[in-house]
Enzyme design. Sequence first.
Site, PDB file in Angstrom:
ATOM      1  N   ARG A 177     100.192 102.214 124.846  1.00 15.24           N
ATOM      2  CA  ARG A 177      99.376 102.553 126.235  1.00 15.24           C
ATOM      3  C   ARG A 177      97.951 102.553 125.512  1.00 15.24           C
ATOM      4  NH1 ARG A 177     102.885 100.342 127.394  1.00 15.24           N
ATOM      5  NH2 ARG A 177     104.544 100.670 129.071  1.00 15.24           N
ATOM      6  N   SER A 227     103.584 103.076 137.294  1.00 16.93           N
ATOM      7  CA  SER A 227     103.872 104.219 136.545  1.00 16.93           C
ATOM      8  C   SER A 227     102.394 105.002 136.306  1.00 16.93           C
ATOM      9  CB  SER A 227     104.734 104.095 135.071  1.00 16.93           C
ATOM     10  OG  SER A 227     105.917 103.552 135.223  1.00 16.93           O
ATOM     11  N   GLU A 297      98.840 108.056 133.143  1.00 22.13           N
ATOM     12  CA  GLU A 297      98.414 106.687 132.747  1.00 22.13           C
ATOM     13  C   GLU A 297      97.303 106.113 133.376  1.00 22.13           C
ATOM     14  OE1 GLU A 297     100.958 102.530 132.315  1.00 22.13           O
ATOM     15  OE2 GLU A 297     102.048 104.356 131.743  1.00 22.13           O
TER      16      GLU A 297
END
Length: 312
Positions: A177, A227, A297
Amino acid sequence: MNKDLLFNELTAALKKGRVLADEPMNKHTTFRTGGAAAIFAEPYDADELRRVLELLDGKVFCLIGNGSNLLVSDAGIDGVVIKLGKGFCHAEADADNAFISCGAGATLAQLARSALDASLTGCEFAAGIPGSLGGAIFMNAGAYGGEMKQIVSSVTLMDYNGGILKKSADEMRFSYRSSILKEEPYIVLGAGLKLWHGKKEQIREKMDELAAKRREKQPLEYPSAGSAFKRPEGYFAAKLIEDAGLRGFCVGGAQVSEKHCGFVINKGNATSADIYALISEVRSRVRDSAGVDIEPEVIMLGDFDREEAYLQ
């Protein structure tokens, strides 16, 4: 910042793109929350983007993609938001060489369709991710075992002075990420994707299989940012949240999804403050119950508690 002067200068500069004043950001995020951006600039192509950067002359700005991983504060953004326009939304497949050339504004669903049409495999994981190529490269987006770093061959970038350069996948420093773009000031203009030859029916079956998994396991019927938390090393965020007794936990109109505890959803009337408070409380309770810090995130834009939020 003299907002009116800058707005007029940008409006005069963008012949194909557009400039909007006090643009509601809930129209540009998948959470469907957030206040207004003082100036919202959508340059059509690289030349117009360069002109925007020249006019900003070092002023801070926010760059967004499809808004699928953003939480914008209810107070909005007292500055300039840039979103790349239609000239960046292309994707051309070279079936013979198993290659796709695409602009930063192309959606991942668009890329997956281009790959399918050309009987190219490797992009199936991206078909259901509701983001743009630029945002996906920024975050090294992934799902179901696939990541952008597996298919990116090269990335074309613009620095904040308007210079254009190309970096290889290795030079992008992709990790979980993350990418070089979290550390260095570049804007993604486009990329080349290296895929593999496959059979169209098998590619379609894989995409359908992953789409069915998403419908079964994810709360796609509600606005969300996918998410909400990164996967902590050695753990799964959703399980940590469930084990902390937070399935269905609500703050105002925001809720930890009962279908998938890794998702924070807007039940219909959530504010960004609700979502932010819920994320903060989930982190606190998981830290207390499991001793693990689950990092968001979701990227926060605007005026949030500085100890918890960060600007991008």
